[in-house]
Enzyme design. Structure first.
Site, short mmCIF file in Angstrom:
data_model
loop_
_atom_site.label_atom_id
_atom_site.label_comp_id
_atom_site.label_asym_id
_atom_site.label_seq_id
_atom_site.Cartn_x
_atom_site.Cartn_y
_atom_site.Cartn_z
N ARG A 130 6.47 6.86 16.02
CA ARG A 130 8.01 6.71 16.73
C ARG A 130 8.54 5.37 16.96
O ARG A 130 9.66 5.10 16.54
CB ARG A 130 7.45 7.13 18.33
CG ARG A 130 7.66 8.51 18.36
CD ARG A 130 6.87 9.04 19.43
NE ARG A 130 5.55 8.84 19.43
CZ ARG A 130 4.72 9.68 18.49
NH1 ARG A 130 5.12 10.73 18.00
NH2 ARG A 130 3.50 9.26 18.52
N THR A 131 7.74 4.39 17.28
CA THR A 131 8.35 2.92 17.24
C THR A 131 8.85 2.12 16.04
O THR A 131 9.89 1.68 15.91
CB THR A 131 7.32 1.90 17.85
OG1 THR A 131 6.70 2.56 19.35
CG2 THR A 131 7.76 0.58 18.00
N LYS A 160 -7.30 -11.01 4.01
CA LYS A 160 -7.73 -12.02 3.25
C LYS A 160 -8.10 -13.24 4.12
O LYS A 160 -8.47 -14.20 3.65
CB LYS A 160 -6.72 -12.34 2.23
CG LYS A 160 -6.45 -11.41 1.31
CD LYS A 160 -5.42 -11.84 0.33
CE LYS A 160 -4.91 -10.70 -0.71
NZ LYS A 160 -3.91 -11.17 -1.70
N ARG A 181 4.00 -5.19 15.86
CA ARG A 181 2.78 -4.58 16.56
C ARG A 181 1.80 -5.13 16.36
O ARG A 181 1.16 -5.29 14.85
CB ARG A 181 2.99 -3.00 16.43
CG ARG A 181 1.59 -2.55 17.22
CD ARG A 181 1.71 -0.96 17.24
NE ARG A 181 2.96 -0.65 18.19
CZ ARG A 181 3.21 0.50 18.57
NH1 ARG A 181 2.48 1.64 17.94
NH2 ARG A 181 4.05 0.95 19.35
N HIS A 209 4.65 -3.59 26.01
CA HIS A 209 5.37 -2.99 25.10
C HIS A 209 6.78 -2.89 25.71
O HIS A 209 7.17 -1.97 26.40
CB HIS A 209 4.82 -1.48 24.73
CG HIS A 209 5.40 -0.89 23.64
ND1 HIS A 209 6.57 -1.37 22.93
CD2 HIS A 209 4.96 0.21 23.00
CE1 HIS A 209 6.89 -0.52 21.93
NE2 HIS A 209 5.78 0.91 21.87
#
Length: 384
Positions: A130-131, A160, A181, A209
């Site tokens: 969704r985000t 890495k 995120r 959030h």
């Protein structure tokens, strides 16, 4: 250093000082560092006009008219969106007003070109549907373009051993705004301290959030019709839920709000949020009785128990899951005007048969995320 770059204007309002002009573009330094032509031509600006700066400068040098596709407005008050504490009531009201305008834009889409020529990078170190998609949809509906990476933790240079700071310095060279995120609390703040383009926190581990909290408050306002004097139940994983933490911070901006915390003992709301609410004069109460709380509240905000936050302690996860479920028994005690919200995804904490009830607002809530994120991208990139 952050530079605000505005298109040339025919005139300057009386009583104001003319800004510095470079190759026909008005430039304003906003990071309290001296402005230099080199930083404009070869560097990165953090405000409107940054996109395609090299091509614009090149066109100006060649004498080519290259009119921008937007009208730069008043600068947005915030440089980055990292945590809910950044907002005050006035900014919230203004963002919501822009979001309502974006509802109209979306209904008439395609058509808006307000962000034409801008590039947004979505950098997701944790899974998201969704985000990430709502941000990408928001950018495209405003005429912008998207550079995207999903599962960056496994499929980027982070695998890495590259530092977050090096990744951000690289990605900002390709884009005008970064939506990130991350699995670590505080990562978004580190990214913003590094980047010279705006950074939006799309969730940082169990931290915050903020854009979810914005769309949650916007949804409450749209569904209930007010934000002052409401009662909100936060249910589920309150210890690890970044959505409920951010929402609690925003609800504290309003008057006569009462918050109920309903959760299993192993995932109770942490003391930092309780202390913050107390310091702001917000009444809160912990309860183990979902039915009683549901009968009192305007908003029942359910969340899933997040297995990924328990690590190897599966026993604690099993102890917490399934304890509080919203079903028709809960709906039966809720007030007619009240709504059920959920940041999604859900598992079994809201039964599917609840979906048909008009008080089930969670899919409308998800759609509101598009309007809020359209508003935020517009505000961060071209201003009011």
């Amino acid at each position: 250093m952050r530079l605000t770059i505005h298109p040339p204007r025919a005139g300057i309002p009386s009583g104001s000082s003319p800004p510095a002009t470079v190759l026909g573009w008005n430039v304003q330094a906003t990071r309290h560092q001296p402005f230099s032509l080199a930083s404009t031509v070869f560097g990165v600006s953090r405000q409107s006009g940054r996109l395609s700066m090299r091509s614009r400068i090149h066109s100006q040098l060649l004498g080519i008219q290259n009119t921008p596709s937007f009208s730069a407005g008043k600068k947005f008050q915030l440089d980055d969106l990292i945590e809910a504490q950044q907002f005050d009531r006035e900014i919230l009201a203004d963002i919501f007003e822009v979001a309502r305008e974006m509802e109209k834009v979306e209904k008439n889409s395609p058509g808006s070109q307000v962000l034409k020529g801008y590039l947004m990078a979505t950098l997701f170190y944790e899974p998201s549907t969704r985000t990430r998609l709502s941000f990408e949809s928001a950018m495209k509906r405003l005429g912008g373009e998207v550079l995207t990476t999903e599962n960056a933790r496994e499929f980027s240079s982070a695998a890495k051993g590259e530092t977050l700071e090096d990744t951000i310095r690289t990605v900002e060279g390709y884009s005008d705004i970064i939506v990130m995120r991350h699995f670590e609390s505080g990562a978004a703040k580190r990214a913003a301290a590094t980047a010279e383009v705006p950074v939006i926190n799309a969730g940082d581990g169990p931290g915050q959030h903020p854009t979810q909290a914005l769309l949650d408050v916007y949804t409450i306002d749209r569904e209930i019709g007010k934000l002052d004097g409401i009662k909100v139940a936060l249910v589920g994983d309150l210890a690890n839920g970044r959505t409920v933490r951010s929402l609690a911070y925003l609800l504290a901006k309003y008057q006569d709000v009462k918050i109920y915390f309903v959760s299993p003992d192993v995932v109770k709301m942490k003391d930092d949020i309780k202390d913050y609410l107390t310091s702001k004069g917000v009444e809160w109460e912990e309860s183990a009785d979902l039915m009683e709380v549901a009968s009192k509240c305007d908003v029942l905000y359910q969340t899933r128990i997040q297995r990924e936050r328990f690590g190897k302690r599966i026993d604690l996860y099993e102890e917490a899951r399934g304890k509080y479920i919203v079903d028709h028994n809960v709906l039966n005690v809720m007030q007619n005007h009240a709504v059920v919200m959920h940041p999604l995804p859900r598992l079994d904490e809201i039964t599917v048969d609840v979906d048909a009830d008009p008080r089930a607002a969670y899919f409308r809530q998800a759609k509101n995320g598009l309007y809020i994120r359209m508003a935020l991208l517009k505000l961060l990139l071209v201003g009011w």
